[in-house]
Write a protein that holds these residues in place. Structure first.
Motif, short mmCIF file in Angstrom:
data_model
loop_
_atom_site.label_atom_id
_atom_site.label_comp_id
_atom_site.label_asym_id
_atom_site.label_seq_id
_atom_site.Cartn_x
_atom_site.Cartn_y
_atom_site.Cartn_z
N SER A 52 0.83 -1.32 0.00
CA SER A 52 0.17 0.00 -0.06
C SER A 52 0.90 1.15 -0.14
N PRO A 80 -5.17 -4.09 -12.85
CA PRO A 80 -5.12 -3.56 -11.59
C PRO A 80 -3.78 -3.54 -10.76
N ARG A 139 -1.35 -4.12 -5.27
CA ARG A 139 -2.01 -3.93 -4.42
C ARG A 139 -3.36 -4.20 -4.32
N GLU A 140 -4.00 -3.88 -5.16
CA GLU A 140 -5.39 -4.06 -5.62
C GLU A 140 -5.98 -5.48 -5.36
N ARG A 145 -5.53 -6.89 -2.10
CA ARG A 145 -6.15 -6.51 -1.10
C ARG A 145 -7.57 -7.24 -1.42
N ALA A 146 -7.90 -7.51 -2.24
CA ALA A 146 -9.15 -8.21 -2.65
C ALA A 146 -9.00 -9.62 -2.36
N THR A 160 -12.59 -3.51 4.44
CA THR A 160 -12.42 -2.27 3.68
C THR A 160 -12.26 -1.00 4.49
N ASP A 217 -4.92 4.10 4.32
CA ASP A 217 -4.47 4.78 3.18
C ASP A 217 -4.58 6.21 3.68
#
Length: 913
Positions: A187, A461, A464-465, A468-469, A479, A486
């Motif tokens: 992140s 993507p 990190r995305e 994260r998912a 979330t 962030d």
């Protein structure tokens, strides 16, 4: 066709002989036979332990065992070629390779999928079905990690790797906290790049986007290796992702980075500085388990891979001087680009140092940030090899290819790399396959050259995305947790951005500040101050006796005995010290004063011209003896014959000297002509590092130079290339003509309160010239002489004043003596940079009746020091006598050389006024 039909024609005794050899030396037989006997061992274990002699080979092959062998071949197929069929590429389909690993290609059928096989024991899962074996192999070798290692010739290494991979099917086992740490590092890496992209639009930063998993990877290497005893890590990397590493690994102040983006001038006005993505850093890293690891990121130029050699030299120096030669304490990490590692020859030069006594560092972890593209060049145009990492196979290092979009797999491979390096002290490679989100820099348009690839990347993507998912799906995070984290990081960046606006000027952090805290940064005037390099005459004699004493009980070559006797007589009888003896006495004097001395280069132990003999060998056993180490000093003398490399080895020694300012580090070229193979190190580090990065360095370069009719490549160390690089007191350049002056120049390196590179255009023919000697008193009581006046001159009669440098002096002096010519004075300019103008003016004023002022050189007019002299002496009416301009330093014909040299000498003495 039956894969084992060849066995029907082979005699049983032959198979038995092969089998016995396999039992004793399994790695000595070819892979197909090794696989056969591995299967046989499993079969023998399962079939009532029958002895080899009692088993009918044909009956075995014709029944179930034949399938066991086929399964073994399948397993070995995955081990050898599984990396070709992985899911390691996040944005491209893998290239197609044939044959595939389909079981049918190994003589197996769909009916065998439900059958169980003992061969599965090889991969540590016990007897199981073919279907389960294939699933296991696919998971181990064809998922997010591809492994290359089967070319390694050491069975112990191969077995260790296989056992390591067998754990959890070559997949990571991570705690919830470890997963959260990975996400946090990812992140920060992503947010940092996004922040720069929006706040400093269009500015070059060479972002890490597409390879952000490098940040958790480095974090894990530091943490994991620290548990194995690593106390210090030295990193070298190019510009891609460097700012991210500085911010998120080295904790460089965000506000300082932002200030550099704003282009503010530096507080220090005596140096030029460098672009923000070349700067180095040193810091301490606190690990997860409370340990502190020193970390350093070496400054680097834009010349990709140059820093590799520097880092290895730094790591070796730290190991030698700070960690008592314990290679496990210092870890070098080299971070490459895919295009550079495949194409830059220095990579190979540095790799070949891996196991050499003088250069090994206990293994390096290599990480390739693989963008799959160079500046604009597609990988298919950038190399002939399958992988950019194929150079690793030259030193039999394992390679792990990993999908950069799978950060857990990345953590797994860096743990493997740390464990392997710790176990075998060898290099290991990690190919981090990602992509480059923008062009080579953020202002470049990549769709000009890779439109299809960048169409895919634009919709892809970031790591990190994706991660994260995955963690949200696993209920590891929420979330809200991500949003809060962030926001906290964004506020930190905003705060530092505002702080940077209040900083009027930028600063450059001193690399390895601790090592250099006692040294001063000085300008050119300090270089001209007289330095006390005197040394006790009695101690000098004691050193001379010890380094000329034949060791008791050692059978030396007769010529070596005679040499030692001659050197002893130089002290006891003639008081005439030649160049080789003077050099060794210089080293010995420094050793007694507590300075270690390291000498490296091609053939340096003996010396290219057989003048040094710092390392001698016994005739019967070739035992190496270093007489300088008989001085019983706390510090030692080290001499290492290097690989046949200039670029890599000079870079290594520069890094070594950078780390050890209290030790003398010397690199010698075999012939000075060959130094141009290392021109990048000279241009980017030796001449410019202090100006760019505030980095001092006391490296000595010995460059044999002199025109003696040996042709174009054995005459010139290219004085004309060094002198234009000299400015602001950045180095010493000398062309000494006496052993005493060389002695004092060497000692001067350790006696100043600063460090500058010393470039020595060292002699060849003068090594044994009858007039080239110095007395012990010259060494003990003298000092370095920037100029040496003509002590034979009758000042009032001199009408032509000749300045020269190097061996030409002796040829001119002989001619003057032969002609009994009193109208010429020949002055030796021993130090070409910096010029000591006070002493030069004294000489010029002294010869007040001179009508001509001449610079004489044996180099062609367009080479040598002439153009530098013409520039520096522009206020004076100075002319030159030298050979005519030439594209080559010297002719290949010895006769032609003689004619040119004789003409030069004759011209110096003709048409006197």
């Amino acid at each position: 066709m039956d894969q084992f039909s060849f066995l029907n024609a082979i005699h049983t005794e032959y198979i038995e002989e092969k089998y016995k050899r396999y039992l004793k030396y399994p790695d000595s037989i070819e892979p197909s036979w090794r696989s056969f006997f591995q299967g046989f061992d499993f079969a023998n274990k399962s079939y009532d332990n029958k002895s080899f002699e009692k088993i009918d080979i044909n009956s075995i092959i014709s029944n179930d065992i034949a399938k066991e062998f086929k399964v073994i071949n399948l397993i070995n197929g995955y081990r050898q070629r599984g990396h070709l069929f992985t899911k390691t590429n996040p944005v491209r389909q893998r290239r197609t390779y044939t044959p595939t690993l389909n079981y049918e290609n190994f003589g197996l059928t769909s009916s065998d999928l439900s059958e169980s096989f003992n061969a599965a024991e090889i991969i540590g899962i016990g007897r199981c079905t073919l279907k389960e074996i294939i699933e296991h192999l696919e998971s181990m070798y064809c998922d997010s990690i591809g492994v290359e290692y089967m070319y390694i010739r050491n069975p112990e290494e191969v077995k260790w790797i296989q056992n390591w991979l067998n754990n959890n099917f070559n997949h990571p086992i991570l705690s919830i906290e470890e997963k959260k740490r990975i996400l946090k590092k990812l992140s920060h890496a992503v947010a940092f790049e996004n922040f720069l992209h929006t706040k400093f639009v269009g500015q070059k930063r060479f972002s890490l986007e597409g390879g952000e998993s490098l940040i958790p990877a480095i974090d894990e290497i530091i943490n994991h290796s620290s548990e194995q005893g690593v106390k210090e890590i030295v990193i070298g990397m190019a510009h891609r992702g460097r700012l991210n590493v500085l911010a998120n690994i080295f904790n460089k102040s965000y506000s300082q980075i932002f200030t550099e983006f704003e282009g503010k001038d530096y507080i220090d006005t005596i140096f030029s500085g460098d672009v923000k993505y070349h700067l180095g850093s040193s810091n301490k890293y606190n690990t997860k388990k409370g340990k502190t690891v020193k970390i350093s990121l070496a400054p680097n130029p834009s010349h990709l891979e140059t820093v590799d050699a520097i880092v290895e030299g730094i790591a070796r120096a730290k190991t030698d001087h700070d960690y008592n030669e314990n290679y496990g304490d210092v870890l070098p990490i080299l971070i490459h680009g895919d295009a550079a590692i495949a194409a830059q020859g220095i990579v190979y030069e540095v790799l070949q140092m891996m196991s050499l006594d003088g250069y090994k560092t206990g293994g390096t972890i290599h990480i390739i940030v693989n963008n799959q593209v160079g500046f604009t060049t597609n990988y298919l145009d950038a190399r002939s090899s399958t992988y950019c990492t194929d150079v690793a196979k030259t030193v039999l290092s394992p390679v792990l290819h990993v999908n950069a979009d799978d950060p857990e797999a990345v953590i797994h491979v860096v743990r493997f790399a740390s464990d392997y390096r710790n176990k075998f002290h060898k290099d290991v490679f990690i190919d981090l396959l990602g992509y480059r989100k923008y062009g080579h820099n953020e202002g470049d348009e990549p769709r000009f050259t890779q439109p299809q690839l960048y169409k895919i990347i634009s919709k892809h993507p970031n790591p990190r995305e994706i991660y994260r998912a995955k963690l949200e799906k696993e209920d590891v995070i929420t979330t809200q947790m991500i949003a809060e984290s962030d926001e906290e990081y964004r506020k930190l960046l905003d705060k530092n951005l505002e702080a940077s606006k209040d900083m009027p000027q930028a600063t450059v952090e001193l690399f390895m500040q601790q090592e250099w805290k006692t040294f001063d940064k000085v300008g050119v005037n300090e270089l001209l101050k007289s330095i006390d390099t005197k040394f006790s005459l009695n101690t000098l004699k004691e050193i001379a006796y010890k380094i000329t004493e034949v060791p008791k009980g050692k059978n030396l070559f007769n010529k070596i005995k005679r040499l030692l006797k001659q050197r002893r007589e130089m002290v006891e009888v003639s008081n005439a010290i030649d160049w080789g003896m003077g050099e060794l006495l210089a080293y010995g004097s420094l050793l007694t004063e507590g300075h270690a001395v390291r000498l490296s280069g091609e053939d340096v132990e003996r010396g290219t011209f057989s003048h040094r003999h710092a390392v001698i060998k016994t005739e019967d056993t070739e035992e190496e003896i270093i007489l300088l180490n008989n001085l019983n000093t706390p510090k030692k003398f080290y001499a290492y014959n290097s690989p046949l490399s200039e670029y890599g080895v000079l870079g290594f020694e520069y890094g070594y000297a950078m780390t050890t300012p209290y030790s003398l580090t010397i690199w010698e070229a075999q012939f000075g002509d060959f130094v141009n193979g290392a021109q990048i190190i000279i241009d980017q580090y030796i001449s410019a590092a202090e100006d760019k990065w505030k980095m001092q360095n006391g490296l000595v370069m010995l460059l044999p130079h002199g025109f003696e009719g040996q042709g174009a490549e054995h005459s010139s160390a290219r004085i004309e290339r060094f002198l234009p690089l000299c400015a602001n007191g950045n180095m010493y350049v000398i062309n000494a003509t006496t052993p005493a002056n060389f002695f004092h120049a060497i000692r001067r390196q350790m006696k100043t309160n600063f460090r500058k590179p010393l470039i020595v255009f060292s002699p060849k023919s003068l090594l044994r010239h009858r007039k080239v000697f110095s007395t012990l008193e010259d060494l003990a009581n003298g000092s370095f002489q920037e100029l040496i006046d003509d002590n034979t001159a009758n000042v009032k009669k001199v009408s032509r004043l000749v300045f020269c440098s190097g061996k030409l002096y002796y040829e001119l002096s002989n001619k003057k003596e032969e002609l009994n010519e009193e109208r010429i004075a020949i002055v030796r300019l021993e130090q070409l940079y910096p010029l000591h103008w006070d002493k030069i003016y004294q000489i010029l004023d002294k010869y007040e009746n001179k009508k001509e002022f001449i610079w004489a050189q044996e180099e062609p007019e367009n080479m040598g020091a002439w153009w530098y002299i013409l520039k520096e002496f522009r206020k004076f009416d100075i002319d030159v006598i030298c050979p005519s301009p030439s594209g080559s330093p010297s002719p290949g014909s010895h006769d032609r050389y003689d004619k040119i040299q004789h003409a030069l000498i004759h011209t110096v003495f003709e048409n006197l006024k």
